[in-house]
Design a protein around this motif. Structure first.
Motif, PDB file in Angstrom:
ATOM      1  N   ILE A 121      11.951  -1.374   0.755  1.00  0.00           N
ATOM      2  CA  ILE A 121      10.630  -1.686   0.726  1.00  0.00           C
ATOM      3  C   ILE A 121      10.388  -1.440  -1.025  1.00  0.00           C
ATOM      4  CG2 ILE A 121       8.278  -1.190   1.432  1.00  0.00           C
ATOM      5  CD1 ILE A 121      10.272  -2.325   3.444  1.00  0.00           C
ATOM      6  N   ILE A 122       9.810  -2.231  -1.428  1.00  0.00           N
ATOM      7  CA  ILE A 122       9.228  -1.956  -2.943  1.00  0.00           C
ATOM      8  C   ILE A 122       7.763  -1.604  -2.850  1.00  0.00           C
ATOM      9  CG2 ILE A 122       8.970  -3.096  -5.240  1.00  0.00           C
ATOM     10  CD1 ILE A 122      11.535  -4.787  -4.782  1.00  0.00           C
ATOM     11  N   VAL A 123       7.494  -0.633  -3.460  1.00  0.00           N
ATOM     12  CA  VAL A 123       6.086  -0.236  -3.720  1.00  0.00           C
ATOM     13  C   VAL A 123       5.998   0.210  -5.030  1.00  0.00           C
ATOM     14  CG1 VAL A 123       6.224   0.861  -1.350  1.00  0.00           C
ATOM     15  CG2 VAL A 123       6.727   2.416  -3.301  1.00  0.00           C
ATOM     16  N   PRO A 124       4.524   0.208  -5.234  1.00  0.00           N
ATOM     17  CA  PRO A 124       4.152   0.650  -6.655  1.00  0.00           C
ATOM     18  C   PRO A 124       4.591   1.731  -7.428  1.00  0.00           C
ATOM     19  CG  PRO A 124       2.127  -0.164  -5.395  1.00  0.00           C
ATOM     20  CD  PRO A 124       3.257   0.294  -4.307  1.00  0.00           C
ATOM     21  N   ALA A 125       4.947   1.818  -8.536  1.00  0.00           N
ATOM     22  CA  ALA A 125       5.902   2.862  -9.163  1.00  0.00           C
ATOM     23  C   ALA A 125       4.948   4.237  -9.004  1.00  0.00           C
ATOM     24  CB  ALA A 125       6.049   2.655 -10.542  1.00  0.00           C
ATOM     25  N   GLU A 126       3.511   4.127  -9.120  1.00  0.00           N
ATOM     26  CA  GLU A 126       3.025   5.587  -8.950  1.00  0.00           C
ATOM     27  C   GLU A 126       2.861   5.933  -7.469  1.00  0.00           C
ATOM     28  OE1 GLU A 126      -0.409   2.271  -8.926  1.00  0.00           O
ATOM     29  OE2 GLU A 126       1.716   2.350  -9.568  1.00  0.00           O
ATOM     30  N   GLN A 127       3.235   5.336  -6.428  1.00  0.00           N
ATOM     31  CA  GLN A 127       3.043   5.578  -5.226  1.00  0.00           C
ATOM     32  C   GLN A 127       4.343   5.975  -4.322  1.00  0.00           C
ATOM     33  OE1 GLN A 127       0.882   2.706  -2.666  1.00  0.00           O
ATOM     34  NE2 GLN A 127      -0.708   2.563  -4.499  1.00  0.00           N
ATOM     35  N   VAL A 128       5.326   5.895  -5.223  1.00  0.00           N
ATOM     36  CA  VAL A 128       7.092   5.712  -4.576  1.00  0.00           C
ATOM     37  C   VAL A 128       7.208   6.813  -3.994  1.00  0.00           C
ATOM     38  CG1 VAL A 128       8.013   6.064  -6.676  1.00  0.00           C
ATOM     39  CG2 VAL A 128       9.363   5.058  -4.744  1.00  0.00           C
ATOM     40  N   GLU A 129       6.739   8.078  -4.727  1.00  0.00           N
ATOM     41  CA  GLU A 129       7.154   9.474  -4.047  1.00  0.00           C
ATOM     42  C   GLU A 129       6.378   9.722  -2.586  1.00  0.00           C
ATOM     43  OE1 GLU A 129       9.494  11.369  -4.818  1.00  0.00           O
ATOM     44  OE2 GLU A 129      10.084   9.740  -6.545  1.00  0.00           O
ATOM     45  N   GLU A 130       5.100   9.391  -2.698  1.00  0.00           N
ATOM     46  CA  GLU A 130       4.118   9.907  -1.422  1.00  0.00           C
ATOM     47  C   GLU A 130       4.714   8.694  -0.543  1.00  0.00           C
ATOM     48  OE1 GLU A 130       3.065   9.376  -4.479  1.00  0.00           O
ATOM     49  OE2 GLU A 130       1.741  10.953  -5.174  1.00  0.00           O
ATOM     50  N   VAL A 131       5.097   7.525  -0.846  1.00  0.00           N
ATOM     51  CA  VAL A 131       5.338   6.574   0.334  1.00  0.00           C
ATOM     52  C   VAL A 131       6.755   6.959   0.821  1.00  0.00           C
ATOM     53  CG1 VAL A 131       5.834   4.124   0.952  1.00  0.00           C
ATOM     54  CG2 VAL A 131       4.091   4.924  -0.595  1.00  0.00           C
ATOM     55  N   ARG A 132       7.762   7.306   0.014  1.00  0.00           N
ATOM     56  CA  ARG A 132       9.014   7.714   0.386  1.00  0.00           C
ATOM     57  C   ARG A 132       8.935   8.997   1.453  1.00  0.00           C
ATOM     58  NH1 ARG A 132      12.601   8.268  -4.558  1.00  0.00           N
ATOM     59  NH2 ARG A 132      12.629   5.733  -4.487  1.00  0.00           N
ATOM     60  N   SER A 133       7.915  10.102   1.118  1.00  0.00           N
ATOM     61  CA  SER A 133       7.878  11.207   1.944  1.00  0.00           C
ATOM     62  C   SER A 133       7.452  10.748   3.141  1.00  0.00           C
ATOM     63  CB  SER A 133       6.899  12.118   1.260  1.00  0.00           C
ATOM     64  OG  SER A 133       7.567  12.420  -0.092  1.00  0.00           O
ATOM     65  N   ALA A 134       6.597   9.642   3.414  1.00  0.00           N
ATOM     66  CA  ALA A 134       5.991   9.095   4.689  1.00  0.00           C
ATOM     67  C   ALA A 134       7.012   8.827   5.530  1.00  0.00           C
ATOM     68  CB  ALA A 134       4.676   8.243   4.490  1.00  0.00           C
ATOM     69  N   PHE A 135       8.251   8.197   5.015  1.00  0.00           N
ATOM     70  CA  PHE A 135       9.035   7.253   5.785  1.00  0.00           C
ATOM     71  C   PHE A 135      10.535   7.901   5.190  1.00  0.00           C
ATOM     72  CE2 PHE A 135       5.525   4.569   5.239  1.00  0.00           C
ATOM     73  CZ  PHE A 135       5.286   4.404   6.494  1.00  0.00           C
ATOM     74  N   PRO A 136      10.928   9.037   5.596  1.00  0.00           N
ATOM     75  CA  PRO A 136      12.295   9.739   5.334  1.00  0.00           C
ATOM     76  C   PRO A 136      13.262   8.770   5.735  1.00  0.00           C
ATOM     77  CG  PRO A 136      11.295  11.065   6.990  1.00  0.00           C
ATOM     78  CD  PRO A 136      10.281  10.074   6.538  1.00  0.00           C
ATOM     79  N   GLY A 137      13.118   7.906   6.758  1.00  0.00           N
ATOM     80  CA  GLY A 137      14.293   7.052   7.358  1.00  0.00           C
ATOM     81  C   GLY A 137      14.177   5.673   6.782  1.00  0.00           C
ATOM     82  N   VAL A 187       8.081  -6.555  -0.388  1.00  0.00           N
ATOM     83  CA  VAL A 187       7.314  -5.895  -1.323  1.00  0.00           C
ATOM     84  C   VAL A 187       6.002  -5.670  -0.581  1.00  0.00           C
ATOM     85  CG1 VAL A 187       5.783  -6.181  -3.671  1.00  0.00           C
ATOM     86  CG2 VAL A 187       7.912  -7.165  -3.509  1.00  0.00           C
ATOM     87  N   LYS A 188       5.427  -4.232  -0.595  1.00  0.00           N
ATOM     88  CA  LYS A 188       4.341  -3.608   0.002  1.00  0.00           C
ATOM     89  C   LYS A 188       3.581  -3.248  -0.994  1.00  0.00           C
ATOM     90  CE  LYS A 188       5.879  -4.967   4.169  1.00  0.00           C
ATOM     91  NZ  LYS A 188       5.030  -6.243   4.779  1.00  0.00           N
ATOM     92  N   PHE A 189       2.436  -3.684  -1.595  1.00  0.00           N
ATOM     93  CA  PHE A 189       1.700  -3.270  -2.930  1.00  0.00           C
ATOM     94  C   PHE A 189       0.278  -2.941  -2.228  1.00  0.00           C
ATOM     95  CE2 PHE A 189       3.071  -3.169  -7.325  1.00  0.00           C
ATOM     96  CZ  PHE A 189       4.281  -2.956  -7.054  1.00  0.00           C
ATOM     97  N   GLY A 190      -0.036  -1.920  -1.780  1.00  0.00           N
ATOM     98  CA  GLY A 190      -1.625  -1.711  -1.457  1.00  0.00           C
ATOM     99  C   GLY A 190      -2.235  -0.983  -2.360  1.00  0.00           C
ATOM    100  N   GLU A 191      -3.709  -1.163  -2.364  1.00  0.00           N
ATOM    101  CA  GLU A 191      -4.551  -0.734  -3.478  1.00  0.00           C
ATOM    102  C   GLU A 191      -4.373   0.944  -3.556  1.00  0.00           C
ATOM    103  OE1 GLU A 191      -6.263  -2.002  -5.673  1.00  0.00           O
ATOM    104  OE2 GLU A 191      -6.263  -4.279  -5.224  1.00  0.00           O
ATOM    105  N   THR A 192      -4.207   1.633  -2.330  1.00  0.00           N
ATOM    106  CA  THR A 192      -3.975   2.859  -2.231  1.00  0.00           C
ATOM    107  C   THR A 192      -2.999   3.427  -1.696  1.00  0.00           C
ATOM    108  OG1 THR A 192      -5.365   3.081  -0.046  1.00  0.00           O
ATOM    109  CG2 THR A 192      -6.643   3.138  -2.191  1.00  0.00           C
ATOM    110  N   ILE A 193      -2.502   4.606  -1.659  1.00  0.00           N
ATOM    111  CA  ILE A 193      -1.214   5.266  -0.740  1.00  0.00           C
ATOM    112  C   ILE A 193      -1.597   4.839   0.625  1.00  0.00           C
ATOM    113  CG2 ILE A 193       0.068   7.060  -0.464  1.00  0.00           C
ATOM    114  CD1 ILE A 193      -0.468   8.102  -3.367  1.00  0.00           C
ATOM    115  N   PRO A 194      -2.470   5.138   1.099  1.00  0.00           N
ATOM    116  CA  PRO A 194      -2.769   5.042   2.664  1.00  0.00           C
ATOM    117  C   PRO A 194      -2.647   3.568   2.908  1.00  0.00           C
ATOM    118  CG  PRO A 194      -4.541   6.650   1.912  1.00  0.00           C
ATOM    119  CD  PRO A 194      -4.006   6.035   0.560  1.00  0.00           C
ATOM    120  N   GLU A 195      -3.004   2.861   2.257  1.00  0.00           N
ATOM    121  CA  GLU A 195      -2.911   1.383   2.575  1.00  0.00           C
ATOM    122  C   GLU A 195      -1.600   0.768   2.276  1.00  0.00           C
ATOM    123  OE1 GLU A 195      -4.405  -2.946   0.400  1.00  0.00           O
ATOM    124  OE2 GLU A 195      -6.013  -1.469   1.041  1.00  0.00           O
TER     125      GLU A 195
END
Length: 496
Positions: free
Chosen positions: A227-243, A204-212
């Motif tokens: 990797i489990i991330v906040p629901a509102e960040q999932v698309e942006e984080v997924r785009s940053a890590f396509p692999g 689980v990786k729950f930063g206060e912001t998307i960059p964090e």
């Protein structure tokens, strides 16, 4: 702060930024005019450090710090006097809470107790896991949001799995000390509850912001984890890590329809308020039993926190090089009476660093009563270490004393004069980072004392830490990693 443990918002760089602020506050306090009260000095000092705040806000901040330290000192004295008169910390807490709960609806009372007990469970589990990970040289990165989100997802998945009579369960992957942990130590695992076969691993990786959050995911070196991330960040984080496998839930994979609900950052506070466990079936017997359980867990928390003290000398290396002219005056201020002045200076320094964002591990809206309690306990721990080194206390007596002080702090958090300030925000941060900030304050102040006191205190730490760690390791292996069993064994263990 530790060899293999990292906390977001409490890195070595953050500690280095705290260093001159703490030095300045302590030095300024020791040099203040004798006719200037501690409160007037604090108002002046905070005004200097936080010029953008209004005079009224500065005075409000100062009043909160002074009052919270005073209240905590009163409870420390009260629990110690009760102990000297033959009353244990459990009964002290029952009596004190009863005095302050007259006329309160028993269901409201019981639900409040249940919430505080959960906070202590969170504290004890996080400290225990940190100590075991550090001792096992397992690299771990912690922040409060991730730890709480982890609990929510596990609880949520298991709730729905039970409801649907599913054969799957989510749990933390752990092992006995002495065995090879591997890279999946403290992963969440989704497994067959009958065969134990692991079907999926999560972090689980729950930063206060998307960059964090993205920065946290970058540090995850293991390719077989989802990797489990906040629901509102999932698309942006997924785009940053396509692999990488990025999601916002446990389950919902091939062959397993059960899943936890996606969790947003804004939902964490409501979880800490524990609305899901509100009940209307409380009675006096159950309430009193819960109070005693809270006291036992608070005492256990003191023992567990003592296991972290070996980190003080490592953290103190960051503070090396700072000297004050009147170190013997500092020694005297720490060791005499209740050390109110130095507790106030340390609280002010920590509050300024939180307000300025230099220490990000605590959110800016953390109540000053919380910050003051953390700093005050850090100073009191120095006094306890000194007592061990000089023979005034045995190691067991010192651990008992730390436990009693934790009980007193819990009382102030739940029922003291400032209890209404311990909001859900406070509950989010206290369990995870409170003990480590105690160490931060202890480390910094110890380095400013005279060489004689410094070495004496370190001698006390070297006596306490190995005993506490030995107890913790024994508890970990014998309790089979069940938190309720761990807490019970910490309270009832055979110390020597």
């Amino acid at each position: 702060m530790f060899n293999s443990i990292r906390f977001y918002g409490l890195t070595d760089d953050n500690i280095a930024e705290f260093k001159p602020v703490l030095f300045d506050f302590v030095n300024s306090y020791l040099k203040k005019n004798s006719d200037m009260t501690t409160k007037d000095w604090l108002i002046w000092k905070l005004g200097q450090e936080l010029p953008d705040l209004s005079k009224e806000t500065i005075e409000k901040y100062s009043n909160e710090i002074i009052e919270s330290i005073s209240c905590l000192n009163e409870s420390f004295i009260s629990v110690e006097e009760a102990y000297k008169n033959g009353k244990n910390a459990e009964n002290w807490l029952v009596d004190k809470v009863s005095e302050n709960s007259l006329g309160i609806d028993i269901n409201e009372y019981g639900n409040k107790l249940a919430n505080i007990e959960k906070t202590l469970d969170c504290t004890n589990e996080q400290v225990l896991r940190t100590i075991i990970a550090e001792d096992s040289k397992v690299r771990q990165t912690f922040n409060s949001n991730s730890f709480i989100a982890e609990q929510v997802h596990i609880k949520d998945f298991n709730h729905y799995a039970d409801k649907e009579n599913s054969g799957y369960i989510a749990a933390i992957q752990t092992s006995e000390l002495g065995k090879k942990y591997g890279k999946d130590f403290f992963d969440i695992v989704l497994k067959d509850k009958y065969t134990g076969k692991i079907l999926q691993k999560y972090q689980v990786k729950f930063g206060e912001t998307i960059p964090e959050t993205i920065e946290m995911v970058k540090e995850n070196e293991f390719v077989d984890q989802t990797i489990i991330v906040p629901a509102e960040q999932v698309e942006e984080v997924r785009s940053a890590f396509p692999g990488k496998n990025i999601t916002d839930k446990i389950g919902g994979i091939k062959g397993i329809t059960v899943e936890s609900k996606p969790l947003m950052l804004s939902m964490l506070e409501s979880y800490m308020q524990d609305n899901s466990t509100v009940t209307e079936n409380w009675n006096n017997f159950v309430v009193n039993s819960l109070l005693k359980s809270i006291a036992q867990k608070a005492i256990s928390s003191g023992v567990l926190t003592a296991g972290l003290t070996s980190g003080i000398e490592r953290t103190a290396k960051i503070f090396k090089g700072e000297k004050i002219d009147n170190s013997f005056e500092l020694d005297k201020a720490i060791l005499t009476d209740d050390a109110t002045g130095i507790k106030t200076a340390a609280s002010g320094a920590l509050a300024v660093c939180v307000e300025k964002g230099l220490i990000k591990v605590l959110p800016k809206k953390t109540p000053l009563s919380v910050i003051s309690s953390i700093a005050a306990i850090g100073i009191d721990n120095i006094r306890t270490f000194h007592k061990v080194a000089t023979g005034e206390l045995t190691v067991r007596e010192a651990l008992d004393e730390m436990g009693r002080k934790t009980v007193a702090a819990v009382y102030e958090m739940g029922w003291g004069k400032l209890a209404n300030q311990f909001t859900a925000v406070a509950l989010r941060c206290i369990p995870v980072v409170g003990p480590y900030l105690n160490i931060l304050v202890s480390s910094g102040v110890i380095e400013l004392t005279s060489e004689k006191l410094k070495q004496t205190v370190y001698n006390g730490i070297r006596k306490i830490a190995p005993v506490a760690k030995s107890i913790i390791k024994s508890i970990w292996n014998s309790a089979k990693n069940t938190l309720s069993t761990i807490t019970h064994k910490a309270f009832n263990c055979n110390w020597f």
